[in-house]
Design a protein around this motif. Structure first.
Motif, mmCIF file in Angstrom:
data_model
loop_
_atom_site.group_PDB
_atom_site.id
_atom_site.type_symbol
_atom_site.label_atom_id
_atom_site.label_comp_id
_atom_site.label_asym_id
_atom_site.label_seq_id
_atom_site.Cartn_x
_atom_site.Cartn_y
_atom_site.Cartn_z
ATOM 1 N N LEU A 252 77.267 -48.455 121.322
ATOM 2 C CA LEU A 252 77.398 -48.016 122.714
ATOM 3 C C LEU A 252 76.563 -46.781 123.003
ATOM 4 O O LEU A 252 75.940 -46.674 124.062
ATOM 5 N N MET A 253 76.523 -45.855 122.061
ATOM 6 C CA MET A 253 75.738 -44.641 122.259
ATOM 7 C C MET A 253 74.249 -44.942 122.299
ATOM 8 O O MET A 253 73.492 -44.260 122.991
ATOM 9 N N LEU B 40 69.531 -50.142 141.232
ATOM 10 C CA LEU B 40 70.205 -49.709 142.445
ATOM 11 C C LEU B 40 69.211 -49.120 143.443
ATOM 12 O O LEU B 40 69.252 -49.431 144.638
ATOM 13 N N LEU B 41 68.307 -48.276 142.954
ATOM 14 C CA LEU B 41 67.309 -47.678 143.840
ATOM 15 C C LEU B 41 66.378 -48.732 144.443
ATOM 16 O O LEU B 41 66.052 -48.677 145.629
ATOM 17 N N VAL B 42 65.947 -49.682 143.629
ATOM 18 C CA VAL B 42 65.069 -50.734 144.131
ATOM 19 C C VAL B 42 65.809 -51.600 145.149
ATOM 20 O O VAL B 42 65.238 -51.979 146.182
ATOM 21 N N PRO C 16 72.061 -45.130 127.261
ATOM 22 C CA PRO C 16 70.953 -44.562 128.046
ATOM 23 C C PRO C 16 70.039 -45.627 128.640
ATOM 24 O O PRO C 16 69.610 -45.510 129.789
ATOM 25 N N LEU C 17 69.766 -46.673 127.882
ATOM 26 C CA LEU C 17 68.876 -47.726 128.364
ATOM 27 C C LEU C 17 69.528 -48.532 129.480
ATOM 28 O O LEU C 17 68.893 -48.838 130.502
ATOM 29 N N LEU C 18 70.799 -48.870 129.305
ATOM 30 C CA LEU C 18 71.489 -49.660 130.323
ATOM 31 C C LEU C 18 71.711 -48.863 131.606
ATOM 32 O O LEU C 18 71.569 -49.401 132.711
ATOM 33 N N LEU C 19 72.046 -47.588 131.481
ATOM 34 C CA LEU C 19 72.242 -46.765 132.668
ATOM 35 C C LEU C 19 70.937 -46.559 133.428
ATOM 36 O O LEU C 19 70.921 -46.554 134.665
ATOM 37 N N LEU D 82 59.502 -50.277 133.089
ATOM 38 C CA LEU D 82 58.874 -48.967 132.914
ATOM 39 C C LEU D 82 59.919 -47.872 132.700
ATOM 40 O O LEU D 82 59.728 -46.973 131.870
ATOM 41 N N GLY D 83 61.037 -47.942 133.420
ATOM 42 C CA GLY D 83 62.098 -46.948 133.252
ATOM 43 C C GLY D 83 62.748 -47.011 131.882
ATOM 44 O O GLY D 83 62.993 -45.972 131.255
#
Length: 89
Positions: free
Chosen positions: A18-19, A33-35, A23-26, A56-57
């Motif tokens: 999970l750790m 969400l932004l797109v 970061p990658l999933l968030l 890219l993110g």
């Protein structure tokens, strides 16, 4: 090997997983969400528009947090290998 030790190893393994994934999933979630907000505001309904920014993110997040993720995995593996004699007896 006792059942408590097995459950402890499973817990530690899930925690490390999970750790490493969080970061990658968030990052992918926030970029998606932004797109989607951008698509809703501009009424552009192209389904493939979100893939490139997400890729890219996630790649950028791998570069930023890659060293931490490798260190986390190395520490877990080292601890696991050092505890093998205790697990066998």
């Amino acid at each position: 090997m006792s059942p408590e030790m097995v459950m402890s190893l499973a817990y530690q393994g899930m925690k490390v997983t999970l750790m490493m994934a969080a970061p990658l999933l968030l990052t992918a979630l926030l970029i998606g969400l932004l797109v989607s907000l951008f698509q809703a505001a501009t009424q552009i309904n192209e389904m493939t528009l979100s893939f490139i920014p997400k890729i890219l993110g996630v790649f950028a997040m791998l570069i930023v947090s890659g060293a931490w993720m490798i260190q986390l995995l190395v520490n877990f593996t080292r601890e696991l290998l050092q505890n093998i004699p205790q697990m066998v007896s």
